[in-house]
Design a protein around this motif. Structure first.
Motif, short mmCIF file in Angstrom:
data_model
loop_
_atom_site.label_atom_id
_atom_site.label_comp_id
_atom_site.label_asym_id
_atom_site.label_seq_id
_atom_site.Cartn_x
_atom_site.Cartn_y
_atom_site.Cartn_z
N ASN A 111 0.82 -1.21 0.00
CA ASN A 111 0.00 0.00 0.00
C ASN A 111 0.86 1.26 0.00
O ASN A 111 0.50 2.27 -0.62
N ASN A 112 1.99 1.19 0.68
CA ASN A 112 2.87 2.36 0.76
C ASN A 112 3.44 2.70 -0.62
O ASN A 112 3.48 3.87 -1.02
N PHE A 113 3.87 1.68 -1.36
CA PHE A 113 4.41 1.95 -2.70
C PHE A 113 3.32 2.45 -3.65
O PHE A 113 3.58 3.34 -4.48
N PHE A 114 2.12 1.93 -3.54
CA PHE A 114 1.03 2.45 -4.37
C PHE A 114 0.73 3.90 -4.00
O PHE A 114 0.42 4.73 -4.87
N TYR A 115 0.81 4.23 -2.72
CA TYR A 115 0.61 5.62 -2.28
C TYR A 115 1.65 6.53 -2.94
O TYR A 115 1.32 7.62 -3.44
N LEU A 116 2.88 6.10 -2.95
CA LEU A 116 3.94 6.87 -3.60
C LEU A 116 3.69 7.01 -5.10
O LEU A 116 3.85 8.09 -5.68
N MET A 117 3.29 5.92 -5.75
CA MET A 117 3.04 5.97 -7.19
C MET A 117 1.93 6.96 -7.53
O MET A 117 1.99 7.65 -8.56
N ARG A 118 0.93 7.05 -6.68
CA ARG A 118 -0.21 7.95 -6.94
C ARG A 118 0.12 9.41 -6.64
O ARG A 118 -0.59 10.31 -7.10
N ASN A 119 1.17 9.64 -5.87
CA ASN A 119 1.46 11.01 -5.42
C ASN A 119 2.74 11.60 -5.98
O ASN A 119 3.12 12.71 -5.61
N VAL A 120 3.40 10.86 -6.87
CA VAL A 120 4.61 11.38 -7.52
C VAL A 120 4.48 11.15 -9.03
O VAL A 120 4.28 10.03 -9.48
N GLU A 121 4.56 12.23 -9.78
CA GLU A 121 4.47 12.14 -11.24
C GLU A 121 5.84 12.40 -11.84
O GLU A 121 6.45 13.44 -11.61
N ALA A 122 6.31 11.43 -12.61
CA ALA A 122 7.64 11.52 -13.20
C ALA A 122 7.66 10.72 -14.50
O ALA A 122 6.85 9.81 -14.69
N PRO A 123 8.60 11.03 -15.40
CA PRO A 123 8.67 10.26 -16.65
C PRO A 123 9.10 8.81 -16.41
O PRO A 123 8.75 7.92 -17.19
N TYR A 124 9.84 8.58 -15.32
CA TYR A 124 10.29 7.23 -14.98
C TYR A 124 10.32 7.11 -13.46
O TYR A 124 10.63 8.08 -12.76
N ILE A 125 9.99 5.93 -12.95
CA ILE A 125 10.08 5.69 -11.51
C ILE A 125 10.90 4.44 -11.25
O ILE A 125 10.98 3.53 -12.09
N MET A 126 11.51 4.41 -10.06
CA MET A 126 12.22 3.23 -9.57
C MET A 126 11.76 2.99 -8.14
O MET A 126 11.54 3.94 -7.39
N PHE A 127 11.58 1.73 -7.78
CA PHE A 127 11.24 1.38 -6.41
C PHE A 127 12.52 1.15 -5.61
O PHE A 127 13.49 0.59 -6.12
#
Length: 310
Positions: free
Chosen positions: A76-92
């Motif tokens: 849930n924490n990573f999904f929270y981050l995905m929904r609240n950070v907009e970027a051309p590329y993401i890394m976990f």
């Protein structure tokens, strides 16, 4: 919502004071520096937040802390981050590993090579191998894929639906993959964030493996998810003696498949729906389904378990 034109590294933290300094320092040593770190803490009860704040104050343009209540678990924490950070590329990013200095550079070059061929409108997920180490960074295995008897090239949807191959902390997703993955709304029947992103990429776009170990993947008593030596005899005997655990794990993959089919409105005749409803069929029909659709796991003993309890 945070927005950046750089690579966004998403770190979900919880009681990580022991190792988080080393992880953040390894990010700061990266050969490619066009990145920003976004951290959301899940109500830690130790000094994790203080440590993050220290780095955020020292590197205010580089390291950001997302506020918000605890989410309850890493998924849930990573999904929270995905929904609240907009970027051309993401890394976990996990809180307790160490990234090799060229990890971002190598991963990003691999991503750009694929996007040059396919365009950036196609969901792309690239991932690497890992070097498994103990809590003191002593090497346990140079490649987790070999240590866990996983074939990192088995990345078609029919493979991923049954078994997760890519580890979240090795991944880079392009924006198209993130957007598509976030069409998901209900998380309760999803196993993990990285597994869901793998399903999305393998179905709607492409997954691609980088044949290199780019992380020191630390194993310690507090790992929420860890690496096991599946060729170890004691592990095999213990695992094979727990048929109910194998059944439950397979049931979770079927629930996840049904959520996938529902989320993307794929219909009742798609592979995800049919796999998700396997429990309604008898044993012979289930085995015929696996054979017909070439669905099997990496590793001999895993497939024995699938035959017996699947």
């Amino acid at each position: 919502m945070y927005t950046t034109d750089k690579i966004a590294i998403l770190m979900a933290t919880y009681n990580g004071e022991t190792y988080i300094d080393e992880q953040i320092e390894s990010l700061l040593k990266q050969t490619f520096d066009q990145w920003e770190l976004y951290v959301h803490d899940d109500a830690s009860q130790d000094n994790t937040v203080k440590i993050i704040e220290k780095y955020s104050q020292k590197y205010p343009d580089k390291i950001h802390i997302l506020t918000g209540a605890g989410t309850g678990n890493a998924k849930n924490n990573f999904f929270y981050l995905m929904r609240n950070v907009e970027a051309p590329y993401i890394m976990f990013c996990d809180q307790d590993d160490i990234w090799m200095e060229e990890k971002i550079e190598i991963t990003f070059k691999h991503m750009l090579t694929i996007e040059k061929q396919l365009g950036n409108s196609v969901p792309v997920l690239v991932f690497s191998d890992l070097r498994v180490v103990d809590e003191n960074l002593n090497i346990i295995a140079d490649r987790m894929s070999e240590y866990q008897k996983l074939n990192p090239n088995r990345i078609h949807f029919r493979d991923i639906i049954l078994q997760s191959i890519a580890t979240g902390c090795t991944m880079m997703l392009n924006r198209s993959c993130v957007i598509k993955s976030l069409e998901l709304r209900e998380l309760s029947d999803i196993i993990m964030h990285d597994w869901w992103c793998s399903l999305t990429a393998s179905y709607f776009g492409i997954m691609s493996y980088i044949n290199a170990s780019l992380i020191l993947y630390r194993q310690h008593k507090n790992n929420s998810v860890g690496a096991k030596a599946v060729s170890n005899l004691n592990y095999i005997i213990n695992k094979m003696s727990k048929g109910s655990d194998i059944k439950n794990a397979l049931a979770m993959t079927r629930k996840q498949a049904l959520v996938f089919a529902k989320t993307y409105k794929l219909g009742n005749s798609c592979l995800a729906s049919e796999y998700g409803k396997l429990s309604e069929l008898n044993k012979i029909k289930r085995l015929l389904f696996y054979v017909k659709n070439r669905i099997y796991k990496s590793g001999f003993f895993r497939n024995i378990g699938l035959i017996i309890w699947g």
